[in-house]
Design a protein around this motif. Structure first.
Motif, PDB file in Angstrom:
ATOM      1  N   GLY A 176       0.974  -1.145  -0.099  1.00  0.00           N
ATOM      2  CA  GLY A 176      -0.017   0.079   0.010  1.00  0.00           C
ATOM      3  C   GLY A 176       0.696   1.215  -0.218  1.00  0.00           C
ATOM      4  N   TYR A 177       0.478   2.250   1.052  1.00  0.00           N
ATOM      5  CA  TYR A 177       1.349   3.350   0.921  1.00  0.00           C
ATOM      6  C   TYR A 177       2.229   3.226   1.881  1.00  0.00           C
ATOM      7  CZ  TYR A 177      -2.401   5.993  -1.614  1.00  0.00           C
ATOM      8  OH  TYR A 177      -3.177   6.509  -2.324  1.00  0.00           O
ATOM      9  N   ILE A 178       3.728   3.132   1.273  1.00  0.00           N
ATOM     10  CA  ILE A 178       5.068   2.856   2.118  1.00  0.00           C
ATOM     11  C   ILE A 178       5.873   4.161   2.137  1.00  0.00           C
ATOM     12  CG2 ILE A 178       6.984   1.492   2.067  1.00  0.00           C
ATOM     13  CD1 ILE A 178       4.295  -0.071   2.315  1.00  0.00           C
ATOM     14  N   GLN A 179       6.391   4.311   3.199  1.00  0.00           N
ATOM     15  CA  GLN A 179       7.230   5.439   3.332  1.00  0.00           C
ATOM     16  C   GLN A 179       8.536   5.434   2.596  1.00  0.00           C
ATOM     17  OE1 GLN A 179       8.160   6.423   7.505  1.00  0.00           O
ATOM     18  NE2 GLN A 179       6.262   5.906   8.271  1.00  0.00           N
ATOM     19  N   THR A 180       8.611   6.056   1.358  1.00  0.00           N
ATOM     20  CA  THR A 180       9.523   6.295   0.721  1.00  0.00           C
ATOM     21  C   THR A 180       9.748   7.614  -0.243  1.00  0.00           C
ATOM     22  OG1 THR A 180       8.313   5.510  -1.396  1.00  0.00           O
ATOM     23  CG2 THR A 180       9.376   3.576  -0.258  1.00  0.00           C
ATOM     24  N   ASP A 181      10.730   7.753  -0.878  1.00  0.00           N
ATOM     25  CA  ASP A 181      10.676   9.197  -1.743  1.00  0.00           C
ATOM     26  C   ASP A 181       9.614   9.221  -2.681  1.00  0.00           C
ATOM     27  OD1 ASP A 181      13.428   9.576  -0.566  1.00  0.00           O
ATOM     28  OD2 ASP A 181      14.496   8.688  -2.532  1.00  0.00           O
ATOM     29  N   MET A 182       8.979   8.205  -3.104  1.00  0.00           N
ATOM     30  CA  MET A 182       7.818   8.343  -3.824  1.00  0.00           C
ATOM     31  C   MET A 182       6.743   8.809  -3.134  1.00  0.00           C
ATOM     32  SD  MET A 182       6.212   5.231  -6.284  1.00  0.00           S
ATOM     33  CE  MET A 182       7.399   4.906  -7.038  1.00  0.00           C
ATOM     34  N   THR A 183       6.545   8.468  -2.021  1.00  0.00           N
ATOM     35  CA  THR A 183       5.330   9.091  -1.312  1.00  0.00           C
ATOM     36  C   THR A 183       5.574  10.250  -0.156  1.00  0.00           C
ATOM     37  OG1 THR A 183       5.695   7.672   0.690  1.00  0.00           O
ATOM     38  CG2 THR A 183       4.467   6.730  -1.057  1.00  0.00           C
ATOM     39  N   LYS A 184       6.854  10.741  -0.241  1.00  0.00           N
ATOM     40  CA  LYS A 184       7.210  12.002   0.458  1.00  0.00           C
ATOM     41  C   LYS A 184       6.128  13.097   0.187  1.00  0.00           C
ATOM     42  CE  LYS A 184      11.901  11.393   1.496  1.00  0.00           C
ATOM     43  NZ  LYS A 184      13.464  11.908   1.338  1.00  0.00           N
ATOM     44  N   GLY A 185       5.705  13.792   1.114  1.00  0.00           N
ATOM     45  CA  GLY A 185       4.921  15.010   0.584  1.00  0.00           C
ATOM     46  C   GLY A 185       3.367  14.573   0.471  1.00  0.00           C
ATOM     47  N   MET A 186       3.084  13.286   0.367  1.00  0.00           N
ATOM     48  CA  MET A 186       1.818  12.773   0.137  1.00  0.00           C
ATOM     49  C   MET A 186       0.864  12.875   1.311  1.00  0.00           C
ATOM     50  SD  MET A 186       2.426   9.743  -2.506  1.00  0.00           S
ATOM     51  CE  MET A 186       0.764   9.376  -2.619  1.00  0.00           C
ATOM     52  N   LEU A 203       6.321   0.503   6.176  1.00  0.00           N
ATOM     53  CA  LEU A 203       7.943   0.642   6.253  1.00  0.00           C
ATOM     54  C   LEU A 203       8.611  -0.269   5.210  1.00  0.00           C
ATOM     55  CD1 LEU A 203       8.675   0.643   9.991  1.00  0.00           C
ATOM     56  CD2 LEU A 203       8.377   2.572   8.821  1.00  0.00           C
ATOM     57  N   VAL A 204       9.507   0.368   4.519  1.00  0.00           N
ATOM     58  CA  VAL A 204      10.035  -0.419   3.466  1.00  0.00           C
ATOM     59  C   VAL A 204      10.618  -1.806   4.055  1.00  0.00           C
ATOM     60  CG1 VAL A 204      11.005   1.350   1.942  1.00  0.00           C
ATOM     61  CG2 VAL A 204      12.463   0.813   3.972  1.00  0.00           C
ATOM     62  N   CYS A 223       1.367 -16.344  -5.274  1.00  0.00           N
ATOM     63  CA  CYS A 223       0.659 -15.801  -4.199  1.00  0.00           C
ATOM     64  C   CYS A 223       0.629 -14.365  -4.534  1.00  0.00           C
ATOM     65  CB  CYS A 223       1.417 -15.640  -2.806  1.00  0.00           C
ATOM     66  SG  CYS A 223       1.917 -17.533  -2.410  1.00  0.00           S
ATOM     67  N   VAL A 224      -0.473 -13.385  -4.214  1.00  0.00           N
ATOM     68  CA  VAL A 224      -0.612 -12.074  -4.046  1.00  0.00           C
ATOM     69  C   VAL A 224      -0.753 -11.466  -2.782  1.00  0.00           C
ATOM     70  CG1 VAL A 224      -1.995 -10.068  -4.908  1.00  0.00           C
ATOM     71  CG2 VAL A 224      -1.688 -12.288  -6.345  1.00  0.00           C
ATOM     72  N   LEU A 225       0.233 -11.040  -2.290  1.00  0.00           N
ATOM     73  CA  LEU A 225       0.461 -10.580  -0.971  1.00  0.00           C
ATOM     74  C   LEU A 225       0.206  -9.390  -0.687  1.00  0.00           C
ATOM     75  CD1 LEU A 225       0.862 -11.890   1.865  1.00  0.00           C
ATOM     76  CD2 LEU A 225       3.395 -11.676   1.435  1.00  0.00           C
ATOM     77  N   ASN A 226      -0.710  -8.691  -0.154  1.00  0.00           N
ATOM     78  CA  ASN A 226      -1.150  -7.394   0.247  1.00  0.00           C
ATOM     79  C   ASN A 226      -0.258  -6.934   1.402  1.00  0.00           C
ATOM     80  OD1 ASN A 226      -2.799  -6.926  -1.597  1.00  0.00           O
ATOM     81  ND2 ASN A 226      -4.765  -7.550  -0.442  1.00  0.00           N
ATOM     82  N   ILE A 227       0.545  -6.098   1.605  1.00  0.00           N
ATOM     83  CA  ILE A 227       1.388  -5.184   2.729  1.00  0.00           C
ATOM     84  C   ILE A 227       0.750  -3.793   2.734  1.00  0.00           C
ATOM     85  CG2 ILE A 227       3.471  -4.945   3.720  1.00  0.00           C
ATOM     86  CD1 ILE A 227       2.961  -7.825   3.369  1.00  0.00           C
ATOM     87  N   ASP A 228      -0.284  -3.493   3.200  1.00  0.00           N
ATOM     88  CA  ASP A 228      -1.033  -2.472   3.109  1.00  0.00           C
ATOM     89  C   ASP A 228      -1.749  -1.540   4.064  1.00  0.00           C
ATOM     90  OD1 ASP A 228      -3.396  -3.902   3.258  1.00  0.00           O
ATOM     91  OD2 ASP A 228      -4.083  -3.361   1.271  1.00  0.00           O
ATOM     92  N   GLY A 229      -1.268  -2.470   5.421  1.00  0.00           N
ATOM     93  CA  GLY A 229      -2.136  -1.946   6.660  1.00  0.00           C
ATOM     94  C   GLY A 229      -3.558  -2.044   6.604  1.00  0.00           C
TER      95      GLY A 229
END
Length: 234
Positions: A176-186, A203-204, A223-229
């Motif tokens: 899901g939404y992970i703390q990376t450069d891609m999500t900074k400021g979102m 977290l990564v 497998c399709v594994l959701n890691i999205d909280g």
């Protein structure tokens, strides 16, 4: 359970974010990681951060546009890719505009990196794995962006059916939404976290843990594994 000790892992998008977190975890388990990315300096920094354990293959980097067929062809001719035990397709870019406002160059780039890059990577690496009869793992997700990720799931399911008899496994991680450069400021005011049942971005390292599970578990296939909280449950 399998062991990553001595395994050779090829990780696209390995210079930062989720790809780098997976590389760090795999390296700590004795794997040798070949990091793929588009920036030489970032790759060098990433490789220098990887742990080198006794008896593990050396870590390395390779500059590559994952959407380039010729680039992949040249890479797979190199001695350092003579054996690939684990493939992680972590390279990806996000979408920052509505579909009807999206410039064509942005559309092309997202499709090329997120979907075409994954397809070509699998196309070039899997035949070598079939000869080795080893194991594989595939990595992870506004319209076009979502379409590329849905395409990766469909691709992976088809690959799983095709190559399972060769003892090659194919799986998808859907962060899901992970703390990376891609999500900074979102999520500056916390509105994004409020949409997630667990109340925070991931977290990564948590995504890397999922990658380790899929790489180690010899019966984890298709497998399709959701890691999205819990976001996908809302």
């Amino acid at each position: 359970m399998l062991s990553l000790q001595g395994k050779r892992c090829l990780i696209t998008g390995g210079s930062r974010g989720i790809g780098l977190a997976i590389a760090k975890l795999f390296a700590s388990k004795g794997a040798g990681c070949l990091l793929i990315g588009r920036n030489q300096d970032s790759l060098k920094t990433a490789v220098s951060s990887l742990k080198q354990t006794d008896g593990s293959p050396p870590h390395d980097q390779y500059v590559l546009d994952v959407s380039s067929m010729n680039g992949w062809r040249n890479l797979m001719r190199e001695p350092r890719t003579e054996r690939v035990d684990v493939l992680v397709n972590a390279a990806g870019i996000s979408q920052s505009s509505f579909l009807f406002k999206m410039p064509f160059p942005e559309l092309d780039e997202i499709l090329n990196v997120n979907l075409k890059g994954t397809i070509i990577g699998c196309q070039r690496v899997i035949p070598k794995m079939m000869k080795q009869r080893s194991a594989t793992h595939g990595g992870r997700g506004a319209s076009v962006y979502a379409a590329t990720k849905a395409g990766v799931i469909g691709l992976t399911r088809s690959i799983a059916w095709e190559v399972g008899r060769f003892n090659i496994r194919a799986n998808v991680i859907q962060p899901g939404y992970i703390q990376t450069d891609m999500t900074k400021g979102m999520d500056g005011n916390g509105d994004l976290a409020a949409l997630i049942p667990m109340g925070r971005l991931g977290l990564v390292e948590e995504v890397a843990d999922a990658a380790l599970f899929l790489a180690n578990n010899s019966y984890a296939h298709n497998c399709v594994l959701n890691i999205d909280g819990g976001l996908s449950a809302t």
